[in-house]
Design an enzyme around this catalytic site. Structure first.
Site, PDB file in Angstrom:
ATOM      1  N   ASP A   1       0.858  -1.176   0.000  1.00 14.29           N
ATOM      2  CA  ASP A   1       0.000   0.000   0.000  1.00 14.29           C
ATOM      3  C   ASP A   1       0.897   1.230   0.000  1.00 14.29           C
ATOM      4  O   ASP A   1       1.881   1.278   0.747  1.00 14.29           O
ATOM      5  CB  ASP A   1      -0.833  -0.022   1.287  1.00 14.29           C
ATOM      6  CG  ASP A   1      -2.195   0.590   1.126  1.00 14.29           C
ATOM      7  OD1 ASP A   1      -2.299   1.620   0.448  1.00 14.29           O
ATOM      8  OD2 ASP A   1      -3.150   0.039   1.688  1.00 14.29           O
TER       9      ASP A   1
ATOM     10  N   ASP B   1      -3.423   4.476  -2.415  1.00 16.74           N
ATOM     11  CA  ASP B   1      -4.439   5.060  -1.544  1.00 16.74           C
ATOM     12  C   ASP B   1      -5.003   6.343  -2.172  1.00 16.74           C
ATOM     13  O   ASP B   1      -4.245   7.173  -2.687  1.00 16.74           O
ATOM     14  CB  ASP B   1      -3.795   5.378  -0.184  1.00 16.74           C
ATOM     15  CG  ASP B   1      -4.791   5.834   0.843  1.00 16.74           C
ATOM     16  OD1 ASP B   1      -5.691   5.042   1.181  1.00 16.74           O
ATOM     17  OD2 ASP B   1      -4.679   6.983   1.324  1.00 16.74           O
TER      18      ASP B   1
ATOM     19  N   GLU C   1      -7.255   3.029  -5.324  1.00 18.87           N
ATOM     20  CA  GLU C   1      -8.434   3.283  -4.497  1.00 18.87           C
ATOM     21  C   GLU C   1      -9.041   4.592  -4.981  1.00 18.87           C
ATOM     22  O   GLU C   1      -8.380   5.630  -4.962  1.00 18.87           O
ATOM     23  CB  GLU C   1      -8.063   3.403  -3.013  1.00 18.87           C
ATOM     24  CG  GLU C   1      -9.298   3.615  -2.157  1.00 18.87           C
ATOM     25  CD  GLU C   1      -8.998   4.184  -0.776  1.00 18.87           C
ATOM     26  OE1 GLU C   1      -9.844   3.988   0.119  1.00 18.87           O
ATOM     27  OE2 GLU C   1      -7.960   4.839  -0.581  1.00 18.87           O
TER      28      GLU C   1
ATOM     29  N   HIS D   1     -10.224  -2.676   5.313  1.00 19.56           N
ATOM     30  CA  HIS D   1      -9.913  -2.148   6.642  1.00 19.56           C
ATOM     31  C   HIS D   1     -10.746  -0.917   7.007  1.00 19.56           C
ATOM     32  O   HIS D   1     -10.675  -0.449   8.147  1.00 19.56           O
ATOM     33  CB  HIS D   1      -8.429  -1.788   6.712  1.00 19.56           C
ATOM     34  CG  HIS D   1      -8.051  -0.741   5.698  1.00 19.56           C
ATOM     35  ND1 HIS D   1      -7.985  -1.024   4.347  1.00 19.56           N
ATOM     36  CD2 HIS D   1      -7.743   0.571   5.821  1.00 19.56           C
ATOM     37  CE1 HIS D   1      -7.651   0.075   3.690  1.00 19.56           C
ATOM     38  NE2 HIS D   1      -7.506   1.058   4.557  1.00 19.56           N
ATOM     39  N   ASP D   2     -11.519  -0.375   6.052  1.00 22.27           N
ATOM     40  CA  ASP D   2     -12.357   0.796   6.315  1.00 22.27           C
ATOM     41  C   ASP D   2     -13.841   0.466   6.347  1.00 22.27           C
ATOM     42  O   ASP D   2     -14.659   1.350   6.574  1.00 22.27           O
ATOM     43  CB  ASP D   2     -12.148   1.854   5.215  1.00 22.27           C
ATOM     44  CG  ASP D   2     -10.804   2.567   5.322  1.00 22.27           C
ATOM     45  OD1 ASP D   2     -10.256   2.645   6.435  1.00 22.27           O
ATOM     46  OD2 ASP D   2     -10.307   3.039   4.280  1.00 22.27           O
TER      47      ASP D   2
END
Length: 557
Positions: free
Chosen positions: A98, A199, A254, A328-329
């Site tokens: 990431d 990200d 993302e 994870h969100d």
């Protein structure tokens, strides 16, 4: 034509902080990931995506990077990373890292230099503006709530932060910034990693006049001026040429609040930008009036429409979807769209089936493959996430009492997916011998890896079969997608077609029985590839589906 390997692959997301702790300090580490690679190999995983492990003050769990070239000491060392890459490659698995390049931590050396004076050479690495009439430069709001501008009192200018105030946005208009970032990414590529997850990458190009936003739905002021901005495709293509193509990297962007048209451009092969994209429209179908911190109900028809539009739209241009329910969100999907109580196993398998038979590359988030659920903590004190605590305060300021606010937090908090991985029924679910940084979900004695591996009918083995089917049946990768019974309020059904072959996916999304009638001429005699119930009917022309039942039918011409 050479087929990209990632088109028939499955990616597993590891959130290192919550995966496996080998030191007893309550925080997962790189050594813990290495110890569990054989488990991921057994599942059938091709690539592991690690959320950020770089040095960070951890204000946003590592998405606030203070040094791109150093490893956060709690996770381990650079040697551990190198060993992880080697151990993955020894098992024919790959590593995706990431990377956060929209912003850095305000503790990063670049920002420390930049804030010292207006004429510092690093000043232009960030976005600075003078106060307007003694207040913020405009009315843009942060994704984490409040103004998107932070005042640096020493120079009396504001810096832009679209996220936490300790996450300062980088100035991508400055070519020096871009060159520094590409140099850093090439450093990691040369370590032997195989890809990057980027990200919020579609936020890096901002409208340079930074206008006041007079008309923003839901009060999300500024969004239209920095989402898929004016130079975004130029920047991503440049990054592709400088980093991705030279190292043959797989990339997933993302995409925050993006559009189908933008993602077609990001991923169509001749654009030379990204391998695939994450979009989140399908995970906003239970937001009331588009707002996250609400107790909204699932709009099922809308969910089907969004997923189908993206399937068809990306296929038309040769673009590529990253398929996912969890990360994870996001809350745990079995708690969110399934039934984590009476039909826990059936609904988890159904949700996996619907997603994994679509075109794209599936991403499994740690614990999803064993049906981990939201923890439903009973106190706001049990939650750790900065966004969650901000939201709790905001909800109370809006007039909700603590109990009402907590109910929304239990459904929406990012900590729902961040509780420690449940390995066994032992102390702290086998995650750590110490005190875990975030409490373990209370159902770990019933839901854990050890138990899943001992049960032939477990959610784990269903995921394993879905991963295997993608490798065995090219139609899953190449077939076009045709939705069926779009107006049905219980059924999610679609066909995939390719070279005279057909796949039919029939799924009951709810806890009551539902009738399915095949709306076309009879396709050739079909076999069942996979079902989440025993003895599903082999004749699919008219079926009575049990609660959360999902069946995959396959036929050849």
């Amino acid at each position: 034509m050479h087929e990209p390997w990632w088109k028939r692959s499955t990616v597993y997301q590891v959130y290192p902080k919550s995966f496996h702790d080998t030191t007893g300090n309550g925080i997962g580490d790189l050594q813990g990931i290495i110890e569990k690679l054989d488990y991921l190999k057994e599942l059938g995983i091709d690539m592991v995506w690690l959320t950020p492990i770089y040095r960070s003050p951890q204000r946003d769990n590592g998405y606030d990077i203070s040094d791109y070239y150093e490893i956060e000491p709690a996770y381990g060392t650079m040697e551990d990373v190198e060993r992880l890459i080697g151990e993955l490659h020894d098992r024919d698995m790959k590593l995706m890292m990431d990377i956060v390049i929209n912003h850095t931590s305000t503790e990063h050396e670049w920002f420390q230099q930049a804030k010292s004076s207006k004429d510092n050479p690093y000043r232009d690495y960030y976005i600075w503006r003078d106060p307007q009439e003694g207040a913020e430069p405009n009315n843009w709001v942060s994704k984490f709530g409040g103004s998107a501008w932070g005042l640096e009192e020493h120079t009396n200018q504001y810096y832009l932060h679209l996220f936490d105030q300790t996450q300062a946005d980088l100035n991508w208009e400055n070519e020096k910034v871009r060159k520094e970032l590409y140099k850093m990414m090439n450093f990691w590529a040369e370590k032997g990693l195989d890809g990057f997850r980027l990200d919020v990458i579609n936020l890096v190009s901002k409208v340079q006049s930074f206008p006041y936003d007079h008309d923003a739905p839901g009060g999300q002021f500024g969004k239209e001026y920095y989402t898929d901005g004016p130079r975004i495709h130029e920047f991503v293509h440049e990054m592709n040429q400088e980093v991705f193509t030279p190292h043959s990297l797989v990339t997933v962007g993302e995409m925050s609040s993006t559009s189908l048209a933008a993602c077609q451009q990001y991923t169509k092969p001749d654009a030379e930008e990204l391998s695939m994209t994450f979009n989140f429209h399908h995970l906003k179908v239970d937001y009331e009036n588009g707002m996250k911190w609400t107790d909204g109900k699932l709009e099922f028809i809308k969910l089907k429409q969004i997923l189908s539009d993206w399937q068809i739209g990306m296929h038309e241009v040769g673009g590529w979807n990253a398929l996912f329910w969890c990360n994870h969100d996001q809350p745990r999907i079995v708690s969110r769209f399934g039934d984590d109580d009476q039909y826990w196993k059936e609904s988890a398998k159904m949700l996996a089936t619907v997603l994994h038979m679509m075109q794209g590359t599936p991403y499994i988030y740690q614990g999803e493959e064993i049906g981990m659920t939201d923890p439903k903590f009973s106190s706001i004190e049990d939650y750790n996430d900065v966004e969650t605590h901000n939201a709790f305060q905001a909800l109370k300021e809006d007039g909700l009492d603590s109990e009402q606010a907590l109910r929304i937090i239990q459904r929406r908090s990012r900590d729902n997916s961040r509780t420690p991985m449940q390995w066994n029924e032992g102390l702290n679910a086998g995650f750590t011998n110490g005190k875990p940084w975030l409490a373990v979900a209370s159902n770990y004695a019933d839901i854990n890896v050890k138990k899943a591996l001992q049960d032939d009918d477990s959610i784990f083995y269903h995921y394993q079969k879905l991963i295997r089917l993608r490798k065995e049946y090219a139609i899953i990768t190449y077939g076009d997608y045709e939705p069926i019974c779009m107006d049905d309020e219980r059924l999610f059904c679609y066909e995939r077609k390719w070279n005279g072959e057909k796949l039919l996916v029939v799924a009951n999304f709810f806890g009551e029985t539902a009738e399915f009638s095949y709306p076309k001429e009879h396709m050739a005699k079909a076999e069942i590839l996979l079902s989440n119930y025993e003895n599903s009917p082999s004749d699919f022309r008219k079926i009575r589906l049990r609660p959360f039942e999902a069946v995959i039918y396959h036929s050849k011409a």
